[in-house]
Enzyme design. Structure first.
Site, PDB file in Angstrom:
ATOM      1  N   ASP A 181      32.437  -5.349  79.223  1.00  0.00           N
ATOM      2  CA  ASP A 181      31.567  -4.189  79.400  1.00  0.00           C
ATOM      3  C   ASP A 181      30.546  -4.027  78.279  1.00  0.00           C
ATOM      4  OD1 ASP A 181      32.677  -3.515  81.811  1.00  0.00           O
ATOM      5  OD2 ASP A 181      34.049  -2.022  81.002  1.00  0.00           O
ATOM      6  N   SER A 211      40.594 -10.378  79.074  1.00  0.00           N
ATOM      7  CA  SER A 211      40.605  -8.986  78.605  1.00  0.00           C
ATOM      8  C   SER A 211      41.990  -8.558  78.126  1.00  0.00           C
ATOM      9  CB  SER A 211      40.109  -8.039  79.707  1.00  0.00           C
ATOM     10  OG  SER A 211      38.763  -8.278  79.998  1.00  0.00           O
TER      11      SER A 211
END
EC number: 2.5.1.19
Length: 414
Positions: free
Chosen positions: A296, A181
């Site tokens: 996500d 990320s």
């Protein structure tokens, strides 16, 4: 809370939910400068961040105005969080930089999340930990301005270290690959630089040379990841929507990629001047996509893949197991409830799309995971469905069900 969803077609304009990633970072910036956030949505994660900075001496007025203390110190020896992983992982290096002793605990979903990498890293620099999971007592003060940490578990540790080294008036971070990320680290770097600091990120090293930060007054921009469930609802239901209050997509920021991903699957999906335009098509294409930089987005992509032609593959899913639920298993379970097949491989999930008219009308328990409820609610717009424990959306977007009503979804709330 029980939400019953009936066949509906989404239409209308909606304001994107505020970005909790950005809101939490702005709240933590109040350790250094005055922050005034207009119309701040008090999701559970945002409340965790507010309570954390208050415990470190920040004066909080009306849960919207944040005034830094003259001296940072740990005011409360016990900090209880609800379920914000971002807050927890950023808070640990921050309290280590301030120095002292504090115990942090949270609800069961957060207790299950690993903290191994930050504990390993900071133990090398003068910090003692009672364990490598919550409840966690942290003792000591960072003894170095040059930190090495593995980047595979969470980018949020690195974001927290950027704050920590501002507290220590500068230093460097060396991230041992792989870097998960990375876009969220770049978001933190960009935010500090916008506020007047000097943070440079080259390769796997971050150099921090702090300056006085400017004050901020304004509203938190919208969240592409949370807004994507409105887009998914429109695409699954055969409707259209315009989502406003979104900042311009950054090349580095993973969540913005959902605009392009949905377009690649055949949807009308365009961003222009702060607005995201989404319109359904008669059919969608399968896709192979890596979500390691934006985990996500997995449930939004899985939701559209459920009704796409052919087999979709979502790769880079390892860290989905350490979210609010085991999201790999949650995706499989929700898809199965709607009659959609899937198969998990070592680091990917295959989704075998079906004609949307064949979707079932199940009862879905949200498994204490807000994104489970949002994914399931979108699929239920075709043939109906029921969501139990539906209050779980309050973790990130307390207005979710009311927003669906405003978009002409036919739902009842009990």
């Amino acid at each position: 809370m029980i939400v019953r969803i009936y066949p509906s077609e989404i239409s209308g304009t909606i304001k994107a939910p505020q970005s909790k990633s950005l809101a939490i970072r702005l709240i933590f910036l109040s350790l250094f400068t005055r922050i005034h956030l207009h119309n701040l949505v008090l999701s559970e994660d945002v409340i965790d961040a507010i309570n954390s900075v208050r415990a470190l001496g920040v004066e909080v007025k009306n849960n919207s105005e944040f005034i830094p203390p003259e001296k940072l110190e740990i005011k409360k020896k016990f900090i209880k969080l609800k379920g914000s992983g971002t807050t927890l992982r950023m808070l640990i290096p921050i309290v280590a930089a301030i120095g002292g002793e504090v115990t942090i605990d949270a609800e069961e979903s957060l207790r299950r999340r690993p903290l191994k990498r930050i504990v390993e890293a900071l133990t090398n620099y003068g910090i003692s930990f009672s364990s490598s999971s919550l409840p966690l007592t942290i003792t000591g003060k960072l003894s170095s301005y040059n930190i090495k940490i593995s980047g595979d578990e969470s980018s949020q540790y690195i974001s927290g270290l950027i704050y920590a080294l501002h507290i220590l008036n500068g230093g460097s971070i060396e991230i041992l690959p792989p870097i998960s990320s990375k876009s969220y680290i770049l978001l933190t770097v960009d935010l500090f630089n916008r506020f007047g600091s000097n943070v440079k990120f080259y390769g796997n090293k971050i150099h921090i040379n702090p300056n006085n930060l400017v004050e901020f007054q304004g509203e938190v921009a919208g969240d592409y990841g949370l807004a994507s469930f409105y887009a998914l609802s429109a695409l699954v239901s055969g409707g259209r929507t315009t989502i406003v209050n979104l900042w311009e997509p950054k090349e580095y920021f993973g969540d913005h990629s959902i605009v392009k991903i949905l377009k690649e699957m055949g949807a009308t999906s365009e961003y222009l001047d702060g607005k995201w335009y989404v319109e359904a098509k008669d059919k969608y294409s399968s896709i192979k996509v890596n979500i390691d930089d934006a985990p996500d987005l997995a449930m939004t992509i899985a939701g559209l893949a459920a009704i796409a032609e052919g087999t979709s593959e979502i790769t880079g899913i390892e860290r989905l197991r350490i979210k609010e639920s085991d999201r790999i298993e949650s995706i499989r379970k929700v898809l199965g409830l709607y009659g959609v097949g899937s198969e998990v491989k070592s680091n990917s999930i295959l989704i075998f799309g079906i004609n949307k008219r064949m979707l079932s009308s199940p009862i879905t328990d949200c498994l204490n995971d807000h994104r489970v409820a949002m994914m399931s609610s979108a699929l239920a717009l075709v043939n109906g469905g029921v969501i139990t424990s539906a209050e779980c959306v309050s973790k990130s977007n307390p207005n979710y069900w009311q927003d669906l009503l405003s978009l002409n979804a036919k739902i009842s709330i009990e």
